[in-house]
Write an enzyme that holds these catalytic residues in place. Structure first.
Site, PDB file in Angstrom:
ATOM      1  N   GLU A   7      -5.768  -7.946   3.909  1.00 55.21           N
ATOM      2  CA  GLU A   7      -5.220  -8.990   4.772  1.00 55.21           C
ATOM      3  C   GLU A   7      -6.331  -9.715   5.531  1.00 55.21           C
ATOM      4  O   GLU A   7      -6.317 -10.939   5.672  1.00 55.21           O
ATOM      5  CB  GLU A   7      -4.213  -8.385   5.759  1.00 55.21           C
ATOM      6  N   CYS A  37       3.498 -11.872   2.683  1.00 56.11           N
ATOM      7  CA  CYS A  37       4.487 -11.740   3.753  1.00 56.11           C
ATOM      8  C   CYS A  37       4.455 -12.993   4.625  1.00 56.11           C
ATOM      9  O   CYS A  37       3.376 -13.456   5.027  1.00 56.11           O
ATOM     10  CB  CYS A  37       4.154 -10.509   4.607  1.00 56.11           C
ATOM     11  N   HIS A  84       0.828  -1.204   0.000  1.00 54.41           N
ATOM     12  CA  HIS A  84       0.000   0.000   0.000  1.00 54.41           C
ATOM     13  C   HIS A  84       0.867   1.260   0.000  1.00 54.41           C
ATOM     14  O   HIS A  84       1.039   1.911   1.014  1.00 54.41           O
ATOM     15  CB  HIS A  84      -0.940  -0.017   1.205  1.00 54.41           C
TER      16      HIS A  84
END
Length: 338
Positions: A135, A105, A50
């Site tokens: 997420e 991640c 982002h």
């Protein structure tokens, strides 16, 4: 408006650590490596991280950002962003005859694995996070029948579970540590048997950046956070700065967005950046402040960071060949988005 006269009373407190975390660094390098190895276009589902500047820079190199997997023409490569995706998205890619690179991640992957594990043990999972965040959507998709979202302490009252003795909390990795623990405390009051995850879900980088802002917030008249408005961890830094005692705190993508009026009566400016922000943007802010008399820079160090993550394993394969094989196997390319 002209530059202010330099003054020995004006100073900048520069947070350390700041900027790129290991997961963001891995994701951005993964896009660059994929473009080098396979050539453009490489499609990326949602923004890889982002940050407006990062996305624009990668677009110039040949990355194509899409909102839906179905937008990627068959026989191409699609990368999943650092925020992670639900299993249904992997299936969409298979159905769409796409070769995939998973740049999730590893700390988000850890939360996904926790969700799967607790769902297999038939727990009700209370996921603390912000509704609509990528997420949260990805993690919820791992166990949709077991997970319910808790968007802050105000949501706790409406939470209902099947068995109060089998309840666990997980969290989005980019939240405010203090607000998350406030939500956890409220949940524990309602569900005394609430189980905590085996390790903290909020990522080390988020915590370290918040800690540095807390340390400088009490001394700073103004805190400038470099980061994009769709970055959860960057927005949290603004909140943390104000709670720590800063008179004002603002979020900016670029130095040019700073309003000189913010400096009125200010002698100490705190500067930090979110976990998806390249250092070049911080340097531009420091240069902007120096031109206005804030030349004295002091480092506020909260932690050392040495964590690195290896690149996605898919970058070690010939994905163009894999994508072509998927198309051949399933009967031709078909129309884009098929």
């Amino acid at each position: 408006m002209g530059c202010m006269t330099a003054s020995p009373g004006r100073r900048v407190l520069l947070a350390a650590p700041r900027g790129y975390c290991a997961g963001v660094d891995r994701a951005v390098i993964a896009v660059e490596k994929a473009l080098e190895q396979y050539g453009a276009p490489v499609y990326v589902r949602h923004e890889i991280v982002h940050n407006k500047y990062v996305v624009q820079t990668l677009e110039k190199k040949g990355a194509v950002f899409v909102e839906r997997t179905e937008e990627v023409p068959p026989g191409n490569i699609v990368m999943f962003s650092a925020h992670g995706v639900a299993p249904t998205v992997h299936e969409e890619a298979r159905q769409g005859r796409l070769a995939t690179i998973d740049a999730t991640c590893p700390l988000v992957t850890k939360v996904h694995k926790e969700a799967i594990r607790y769902a297999n043990e038939d727990y009700d999972i209370l996921l603390i996070g912000h509704e609509g965040h990528e997420e949260v959507i990805g993690t919820s998709g791992e166990a949709p029948d077991h997970i319910q979202l808790v968007d802050g302490p105000g949501d706790v009252e409406k939470v209902e579970v099947r068995d109060p003795s089998k309840v666990v909390w997980l969290s989005q990795t980019t939240l405010s540590v203090d607000e998350t623990m406030e939500t956890v405390d409220a949940l524990k009051t309602k569900f005394p048997g609430l189980v905590s995850p085996p390790s903290d879900d909020i990522c080390y980088a988020t915590q370290n950046r918040q800690l540095a802002v807390k340390q400088m917030g009490a001394e700073a008249d103004l805190v400038i956070v470099v980061g994009s408005r769709n970055s959860s961890n960057s927005k949290r830094l603004v909140e943390v700065a104000k709670l720590a005692g800063a008179r004002e705190a603002y979020l900016v993508d670029f130095a040019r967005e700073i309003d000189e009026a913010w400096l009125e009566g200010v002698t100490t400016v705190g500067v930090t950046s979110g976990a998806s922000v390249p250092e070049v943007l911080v340097e531009e802010v420091l240069a902007w402040l120096a031109e206005r008399g804030f030349e004295d820079v002091e480092i506020v160090k909260a932690a050392e960071e040495s964590i690195t993550f290896s690149l996605p394993k898919e970058l070690r394969r010939d994905l163009r060949e894999e994508a072509a094989a998927l198309v051949a196997e399933r009967g031709g390319a078909g129309p884009a988005g098929a």
